[in-house]
Write a protein that holds these residues in place. Structure first.
Motif, PDB file in Angstrom:
ATOM      1  N   LEU A   1       0.725  -0.781   0.132  1.00 45.03           N
ATOM      2  CA  LEU A   1       0.197   0.204  -0.262  1.00 45.03           C
ATOM      3  C   LEU A   1       0.647   1.413  -0.212  1.00 45.03           C
ATOM      4  CD1 LEU A   1      -3.228   1.488   0.440  1.00 45.03           C
ATOM      5  CD2 LEU A   1      -2.916   1.029   2.607  1.00 45.03           C
ATOM      6  N   ALA A   2       2.252   1.432   0.907  1.00 41.71           N
ATOM      7  CA  ALA A   2       2.316   2.798   0.725  1.00 41.71           C
ATOM      8  C   ALA A   2       3.755   2.805  -0.106  1.00 41.71           C
ATOM      9  CB  ALA A   2       2.760   2.686   2.201  1.00 41.71           C
ATOM     10  N   VAL A   3       3.785   1.750  -0.177  1.00 48.27           N
ATOM     11  CA  VAL A   3       5.452   1.921  -0.946  1.00 48.27           C
ATOM     12  C   VAL A   3       4.812   2.437  -2.288  1.00 48.27           C
ATOM     13  CG1 VAL A   3       7.345   1.345  -2.098  1.00 48.27           C
ATOM     14  CG2 VAL A   3       6.812   1.260   0.301  1.00 48.27           C
ATOM     15  N   PRO A   4       3.486   1.820  -3.003  1.00 52.13           N
ATOM     16  CA  PRO A   4       3.213   1.754  -4.199  1.00 52.13           C
ATOM     17  C   PRO A   4       2.537   3.062  -4.521  1.00 52.13           C
ATOM     18  CG  PRO A   4       2.107  -0.436  -3.477  1.00 52.13           C
ATOM     19  CD  PRO A   4       2.965   0.029  -2.557  1.00 52.13           C
TER      20      PRO A   4
ATOM     21  N   PHE B   1       3.775   5.624  -7.289  1.00 55.45           N
ATOM     22  CA  PHE B   1       3.303   6.206  -8.165  1.00 55.45           C
ATOM     23  C   PHE B   1       2.429   8.213  -7.588  1.00 55.45           C
ATOM     24  CE2 PHE B   1      -1.663   7.004  -9.158  1.00 55.45           C
ATOM     25  CZ  PHE B   1      -1.816   7.065 -10.639  1.00 55.45           C
ATOM     26  N   THR B   2       2.753   8.142  -7.097  1.00 57.15           N
ATOM     27  CA  THR B   2       2.393  10.225  -7.333  1.00 57.15           C
ATOM     28  C   THR B   2       3.640  10.548  -7.211  1.00 57.15           C
ATOM     29  OG1 THR B   2       3.085   9.296  -4.752  1.00 57.15           O
ATOM     30  CG2 THR B   2       0.494   9.499  -5.479  1.00 57.15           C
ATOM     31  N   ALA B   3       4.938   9.789  -6.781  1.00 64.94           N
ATOM     32  CA  ALA B   3       6.176  10.983  -7.297  1.00 64.94           C
ATOM     33  C   ALA B   3       5.922  11.044  -9.273  1.00 64.94           C
ATOM     34  CB  ALA B   3       7.583   9.800  -6.648  1.00 64.94           C
ATOM     35  N   LEU B   4       5.490   9.058  -8.996  1.00 65.80           N
ATOM     36  CA  LEU B   4       6.014   9.559 -10.965  1.00 65.80           C
ATOM     37  C   LEU B   4       5.208  10.533 -11.873  1.00 65.80           C
ATOM     38  CD1 LEU B   4       7.054   6.079 -12.187  1.00 65.80           C
ATOM     39  CD2 LEU B   4       8.348   7.294 -12.312  1.00 65.80           C
ATOM     40  N   VAL B   5       3.456  10.932 -10.941  1.00 66.14           N
ATOM     41  CA  VAL B   5       2.459  10.870 -11.505  1.00 66.14           C
ATOM     42  C   VAL B   5       3.144  12.451 -11.579  1.00 66.14           C
ATOM     43  CG1 VAL B   5       0.319  11.903 -11.064  1.00 66.14           C
ATOM     44  CG2 VAL B   5       1.111   9.536 -11.304  1.00 66.14           C
TER      45      VAL B   5
ATOM     46  N   VAL C   1      12.913   7.033  -6.935  1.00 67.68           N
ATOM     47  CA  VAL C   1      12.165   6.300  -6.685  1.00 67.68           C
ATOM     48  C   VAL C   1      11.842   5.356  -7.938  1.00 67.68           C
ATOM     49  CG1 VAL C   1       9.944   5.693  -7.744  1.00 67.68           C
ATOM     50  CG2 VAL C   1       9.690   6.609  -5.632  1.00 67.68           C
ATOM     51  N   VAL C   2      12.860   5.950  -8.628  1.00 68.77           N
ATOM     52  CA  VAL C   2      13.334   4.996  -9.926  1.00 68.77           C
ATOM     53  C   VAL C   2      13.878   4.038 -10.228  1.00 68.77           C
ATOM     54  CG1 VAL C   2      13.889   5.150 -12.047  1.00 68.77           C
ATOM     55  CG2 VAL C   2      12.434   6.880 -11.501  1.00 68.77           C
ATOM     56  N   VAL C   3      15.336   4.272  -9.667  1.00 65.37           N
ATOM     57  CA  VAL C   3      16.005   3.159  -8.660  1.00 65.37           C
ATOM     58  C   VAL C   3      15.117   1.413  -7.897  1.00 65.37           C
ATOM     59  CG1 VAL C   3      18.320   2.251  -7.872  1.00 65.37           C
ATOM     60  CG2 VAL C   3      18.249   4.622  -8.522  1.00 65.37           C
TER      61      VAL C   3
ATOM     62  N   VAL D   1       4.270   1.160 -13.590  1.00 62.78           N
ATOM     63  CA  VAL D   1       4.044   0.792 -14.696  1.00 62.78           C
ATOM     64  C   VAL D   1       2.902   1.527 -14.991  1.00 62.78           C
ATOM     65  CG1 VAL D   1       2.809  -0.617 -16.394  1.00 62.78           C
ATOM     66  CG2 VAL D   1       4.729  -1.587 -14.740  1.00 62.78           C
ATOM     67  N   LEU D   2       1.818   2.235 -13.891  1.00 57.13           N
ATOM     68  CA  LEU D   2       1.191   3.371 -13.809  1.00 57.13           C
ATOM     69  C   LEU D   2       1.266   4.497 -14.246  1.00 57.13           C
ATOM     70  CD1 LEU D   2      -2.517   3.001 -14.773  1.00 57.13           C
ATOM     71  CD2 LEU D   2      -2.262   3.055 -11.407  1.00 57.13           C
ATOM     72  N   GLY D   3       2.284   4.601 -13.200  1.00 49.72           N
ATOM     73  CA  GLY D   3       2.683   5.799 -12.691  1.00 49.72           C
ATOM     74  C   GLY D   3       3.926   6.347 -14.273  1.00 49.72           C
ATOM     75  N   ALA D   4       4.553   5.561 -14.697  1.00 56.77           N
ATOM     76  CA  ALA D   4       4.610   5.493 -15.547  1.00 56.77           C
ATOM     77  C   ALA D   4       4.122   5.844 -16.928  1.00 56.77           C
ATOM     78  CB  ALA D   4       6.035   3.947 -16.699  1.00 56.77           C
ATOM     79  N   VAL D   5       2.820   5.663 -17.227  1.00 55.91           N
ATOM     80  CA  VAL D   5       2.372   5.792 -18.497  1.00 55.91           C
ATOM     81  C   VAL D   5       1.176   7.473 -18.327  1.00 55.91           C
ATOM     82  CG1 VAL D   5      -0.239   5.591 -19.264  1.00 55.91           C
ATOM     83  CG2 VAL D   5       1.676   3.543 -18.861  1.00 55.91           C
ATOM     84  N   PHE D   6       0.418   7.521 -16.129  1.00 60.67           N
ATOM     85  CA  PHE D   6       0.911   8.755 -16.496  1.00 60.67           C
ATOM     86  C   PHE D   6       1.616   9.698 -16.368  1.00 60.67           C
ATOM     87  CE2 PHE D   6      -3.058   7.279 -14.183  1.00 60.67           C
ATOM     88  CZ  PHE D   6      -4.088   8.891 -14.121  1.00 60.67           C
TER      89      PHE D   6
END
Length: 293
Positions: A43-46, A50-54, A125-127, A162-167
């Motif tokens: 929960l927390a890490v995903p 996600f928010t870091a990428l978005v 987050v990427v690494v 994956v979802l964050g990358a798409v956003f």
């Protein structure tokens, strides 16, 4: 003197929070490690990823370059470690994965945040995502001797990545209420992981301390060297350069011990690596940060 104080300000919160977890266990208080770990990793890490990428302000091209540099760095570390394991006649199931993968979540993410700010966290987050995906696939294969690529498909952090990358690619944004909600959930990841690290170290029963000291030093040298060369080869900017080296150089993760125990490797030897490399990082990571800052 200013650099020393800066480094201390960065590392002190990290190790103090880990010390809270360590002291919590030693005082006899209950801490449900499995529950908290599951809460953090599912929960927390995903949400953090996600928010870091978005919401990243970084150039997508820079994130792509860092992803490629991370893959090259881990490939180089893997190649050297596998040769080392074979030459030293170590058990691959026990030693390979712990020497390749580090604690990029519990230690790497908070250190990146405190050392390089929000930009550092976005890079870290990427690494971390690259390491986690490799660990859930290739890492499990090294320990178990059998493919477990389907496990990665069941991990929320993979889908968050994956979802964050798409956003990010589509330049989509979340509604404010949802972004705030996911952001709040993600904010609990770092303190949870640090306290849990302290708890886990306090509960481990390490074995083979002498060998663990030598291998921890060797791991540190290999990881720093490979990450440094990869970062230089891809001409990363200063922040991305520092993040890649710092993340790859983190000590053996507690998850390595859990995998060893689950798949029948020598869990006590891996516990020794976790404890020794983590304690060693108290001195090594501040010195590394002093060079990178």
């Amino acid at each position: 003197m200013t650099l020393v104080l800066t480094v201390l300000e960065i590392v002190a919160p990290v190790f103090l929070l880990a010390a809270v977890g360590f002291g919590w266990v030693k005082l006899g208080f209950e801490y449900r490690l499995q529950f908290v770990t599951r809460l953090a990793m599912t929960l927390a890490v995903p949400c953090l990823i996600f928010t870091a990428l978005v919401n990243t302000t970084l150039d997508p091209a820079a994130l792509t370059t860092l992803t490629l540099a991370s893959l090259v760095a881990y490939a180089a570390v893997s190649g050297i470690v596998l040769v080392l394991v074979r030459v030293a006649r170590l058990n691959q199931s026990t030693y390979a994965a712990p020497l390749i993968f580090g604690n990029t979540g519990n230690l790497g993410l908070p250190l990146a945040l405190f050392a390089f700010g929000e930009v550092g966290l976005e890079y870290a987050v990427v690494v971390f995502a690259v390491m986690a995906l490799l660990s859930f696939t290739y890492g499990i294969w090294l320990v178990a001797g059998a493919g477990s690529f389907t496990k990665a498909l069941k991990e929320p952090l993979m889908w968050a990545t994956v979802l964050g990358a798409v956003f990010l690619w589509q330049d989509w944004k979340l509604p404010t209420f949802l972004d705030n909600t996911l952001g709040l959930i993600g904010q609990m990841a770092i303190p949870l992981m640090l306290i849990t690290l302290g708890v886990a170290v306090a509960r481990l029963s390490p074995g083979g301390i002498g060998r663990a000291m030598v291998l921890s030093l060797v791991k540190l040298a290999i990881c720093i060297g490979c990450a440094w060369v990869a970062a230089d080869w891809f001409a990363l900017d200063k922040a991305a350069f520092g993040i890649l080296v710092l993340q790859v150089a983190t000590p053996v993760a507690v998850t390595s011990y859990m995998l060893a125990e689950k798949y029948g490797a020598d869990a006590q030897s891996v516990a020794g690596l976790v404890v020794v490399s983590t304690l060693m990082s108290i001195g090594a990571l501040p010195l590394l940060l002093a060079v990178l800052l």
